[in-house]
Motif scaffolding. Structure first.
Motif, PDB file in Angstrom:
ATOM      1  N   LYS A 178     -15.387  76.626  99.783  1.00  0.00           N
ATOM      2  CA  LYS A 178     -16.266  75.971  98.798  1.00  0.00           C
ATOM      3  C   LYS A 178     -15.410  75.202  97.798  1.00  0.00           C
ATOM      4  N   ARG A 179     -14.195  75.709  97.543  1.00  0.00           N
ATOM      5  CA  ARG A 179     -13.313  75.052  96.573  1.00  0.00           C
ATOM      6  C   ARG A 179     -12.452  73.968  97.230  1.00  0.00           C
ATOM      7  N   TYR A 180     -11.973  74.229  98.460  1.00  0.00           N
ATOM      8  CA  TYR A 180     -10.956  73.331  99.032  1.00  0.00           C
ATOM      9  C   TYR A 180     -11.459  72.455 100.188  1.00  0.00           C
ATOM     10  N   GLY A 181     -12.635  72.760 100.708  1.00  0.00           N
ATOM     11  CA  GLY A 181     -13.138  71.909 101.792  1.00  0.00           C
ATOM     12  C   GLY A 181     -13.131  72.620 103.132  1.00  0.00           C
ATOM     13  N   PRO A 182     -13.502  71.897 104.205  1.00  0.00           N
ATOM     14  CA  PRO A 182     -13.753  72.554 105.499  1.00  0.00           C
ATOM     15  C   PRO A 182     -12.493  73.058 106.215  1.00  0.00           C
ATOM     16  N   MET A 183     -11.296  72.581 105.770  1.00  0.00           N
ATOM     17  CA  MET A 183     -10.064  73.145 106.349  1.00  0.00           C
ATOM     18  C   MET A 183      -9.222  73.652 105.183  1.00  0.00           C
ATOM     19  N   VAL A 184      -8.941  74.945 105.169  1.00  0.00           N
ATOM     20  CA  VAL A 184      -8.165  75.496 104.050  1.00  0.00           C
ATOM     21  C   VAL A 184      -6.789  75.908 104.577  1.00  0.00           C
ATOM     22  N   TYR A 185      -5.764  75.437 103.877  1.00  0.00           N
ATOM     23  CA  TYR A 185      -4.389  75.686 104.331  1.00  0.00           C
ATOM     24  C   TYR A 185      -3.761  76.847 103.559  1.00  0.00           C
ATOM     25  N   PHE A 186      -3.148  77.757 104.311  1.00  0.00           N
ATOM     26  CA  PHE A 186      -2.389  78.846 103.688  1.00  0.00           C
ATOM     27  C   PHE A 186      -0.980  78.820 104.269  1.00  0.00           C
ATOM     28  N   ASN A 187      -0.031  79.253 103.454  1.00  0.00           N
ATOM     29  CA  ASN A 187       1.334  79.392 103.945  1.00  0.00           C
ATOM     30  C   ASN A 187       1.788  80.806 103.621  1.00  0.00           C
ATOM     31  N   ILE A 188       2.029  81.584 104.668  1.00  0.00           N
ATOM     32  CA  ILE A 188       2.464  82.963 104.423  1.00  0.00           C
ATOM     33  C   ILE A 188       3.913  83.059 104.890  1.00  0.00           C
ATOM     34  N   LEU A 189       4.818  83.198 103.949  1.00  0.00           N
ATOM     35  CA  LEU A 189       6.253  83.299 104.254  1.00  0.00           C
ATOM     36  C   LEU A 189       6.681  82.223 105.256  1.00  0.00           C
TER      37      LEU A 189
END
Ligand code: HEM
Length: 506
Positions: free
Chosen positions: A56-67
């Motif tokens: 809802k905040r970032y749009g239909p594709m949300v990117y995460f970076n874990i280590l």
């Protein structure tokens, strides 16, 4: 001051490096912390809902970076189709996992095998044995038999409905896979397979083993403090190999004793017989793996849907009544509904569809991994990136499903006909592209017959409280593991009319 400046410098470098690759930006996502990235943003409970909140905040594709590992969660059905279906060639890998490889699960369990030759080999085995024509030609009698066992079990011990649902799937997969017939009160096979599944689930819990984050740890000798993961992996491997061997040998015994019933095993053995030497040995090795994999992938999923059926029918008596009226009209009370009746039972069909939407069995499907750098909508998607479709979010889109939490089969009925159209949950609940669930036809036929026959002969209702009033049941699901099961609940299951018990026993 110097420390502060250095910290700012590294933060800026980190953000720039993280955001820019090939002149493109990664999709938007929470900012994260240098080095560890979004490790603290990544949800560990109520996962699908929390991902949806991020979207809802970032749009239909949300990117995460874990280590340093890129993960994209897709919140839009259209984007999932665009990437996972249309670009399936590049999006069909699975993420690397040290534990899966140490346990050997990723060598033979199709959902976990990396994209490549071995995966193609297993996929072919599944396609040949579980495609729609195969299910319709060979396996409907097996489904009839296990459904009949379910009705008898419900009649005799209705309170144990949850155990009976598990039995249906164990019995179904053992009979379709190996030709092994188990008694209605079986505990031996159920326990063996259940325990195998549980120890497998225990090692695949994300974040449980440090070695997944620091793969170099796998080089530690087994006796070294902290190398307990190696012992856990060995235990799992031994347990699975044991179950795999036992069932294969037993299935072969049935065939050697002259059974002519078509099973996945008999189809596989016919193919093995056409090969020689190493090729035959390899095919046999792959086939035994594929067979035990069938249980691992196919049982818990369908069981979760079937349990949700009892919950939904207890909570929505008007839906139950409408389905039963249709069954009475079409089938009458002198026989049980069968597969041939399906076209004449649009509402019952709609109940099955709504069931699979209401409880999304695999809320994040299974993670895909990207085989080559890609670009979508101006965003950069790096090779190796893990892509997770938030299937639960697709099922809760109020534009497509008004009042999405309600159990409403009428969503799929138009002019009295079953017409799921662009609302069809089957378009996403079984996953996407080349990785789409190969057991979907078996799951669908099993769910149709078990739901139709159960509704035909039983009334399902909530239990009564101390005051004699129906307990208010809630649609509460255990959503924090790969498979979403309804939380424990009780319901009352009684024959619908005086002759129903005789009909079941006949
Ligand atoms: C309601 C029942 C079921 C549901 C909701 C379901 C759902 C799924 C999903 C979401 C995936 C991942 C697809 C992807 O990666 O995009 C999958 C994969 C798979 N399913 Fe099912 N499934 C069900 C029943 C079954 C049954 C009955 C079997 C076998 C008898 C089965 C065998 C498999 C296998 C082998 C895979 C791995 C496919 C691959 O990675 O190439 N499933 N399923």
């Amino acid at each position: 001051m110097i420390i502060w400046l250095c910290a700012t410098f590294f933060l800026v470098c980190y953000i720039i490096l993280r955001r820019r690759k090939l002149g493109l930006l990664f999709p938007p996502g929470p900012p994260g912390i240098p080095l560890i990235g979004n490790a603290f943003d990544f949800p560990t409970s109520n996962i699908a809902r929390r991902f949806h909140d991020f979207a809802k905040r970032y749009g239909p594709m949300v990117y995460f970076n874990i280590l340093g590992r890129s993960i994209i969660v897709i919140d839009s059905y259209d984007v999932a189709c665009e990437l996972l279906d249309k670009r399936s060639r590049s999006y069909s890998d699975r993420p690397d996992s040290v534990m899966l490889s140490l346990t050997s699960l990723s060598d033979f369990n199709l959902p976990l095998i990396k994209y490549g030759q071995r995966w193609r080999h297993h996929r072919r085995i599944f396609r040949q044995t579980l495609q729609l024509t195969s299910v319709n030609t060979h396996f409907l009698p097996n489904i009839r038999q296990v459904t009949h066992d379910l009705l008898l079990n419900l009649l005799e011990k209705p309170k144990a409905f949850s155990r009976h649902t598990s039995h249906v799937l164990v019995a179904s997969i053992l009979s379709i896979g190996y030709g092994i017939k188990i008694p209605r009160d079986d505990e031996y096979y159920g326990n063996m397979l259940h325990q195998t599944l549980k120890i497998v689930e225990a090692v695949v819990v994300p974040g449980k083993y440090l070695v997944e984050l620091f793969p170099a740890l796998q080089n530690l000798p087994g006796w070294f403090p902290g190398a307990g993961f190696k012992r856990d992996a060995n235990t799992v491997r031994e347990k699975i190999l044991d179950a795999r061997r036992t069932l294969y040998e037993e299935g072969k015994k049935y065939l050697d004793a002259g059974s002519s019933v078509e099973t996945m095993l008999s189809m596989m053995l016919r193919r093995i017989a056409t090969l020689e030497g190493d090729a035959a040995a390899d095919e046999e090795e792959q086939s035994t793996g594929a067979l035990i994999g069938t249980y691992m992938a196919g049982s818990d999923t369908t069981v979760a849907s079937l349990k949700a059926f009892f919950l939904a029918m207890s909570m929505y008596p008007e839906v139950q009544k409408k389905a039963q009226d249709e069954l009475d009209r079409v089938v009458g009370r002198t026989r049980l509904p069968d597969f041939d009746d399906r076209d004449s039972l649009p509402y019952v069909d709609a109940v099955v569809r709504e069931l699979t939407r209401w409880n999304i069995v695999a809320p994040l499907a299974l993670p895909h991994a990207v085989l080559e750098d890609d670009e979508y909508n101006g965003y950069y998607i790096p090779k190796g990136c893990i892509v997770m479709p938030n299937v639960w979010a697709f099922s809760r889109d109020p534009e497509v499903y008004p009042d999405p939490e309600a159990f409403d089969p009428d969503r799929y009925i138009e002019d009295g006909q079953f017409q799921p159209g662009n609302r069809d949950p089957y378009a996403y609940i079984f996953g996407f592209g080349r990785r789409i669930c190969p057991g979907r036809h078996l799951a669908d036929s099993t769910l149709f017959l078990t739901c139709a026959q159960t509704l035909h002969v039983f009334n399902i209702s909530p239990p009564l409280n101390g005051d004699g009033c129906p307990v208010q049941l809630e649609a509460s699901f255990d959503v924090d593991s790969v498979i979403s099961h309804p939380k424990d609940f009780d319901c009352v299951i009684e024959p619908r009319w005086a002759g129903a018990a005789d009909l079941i026993k006949s």
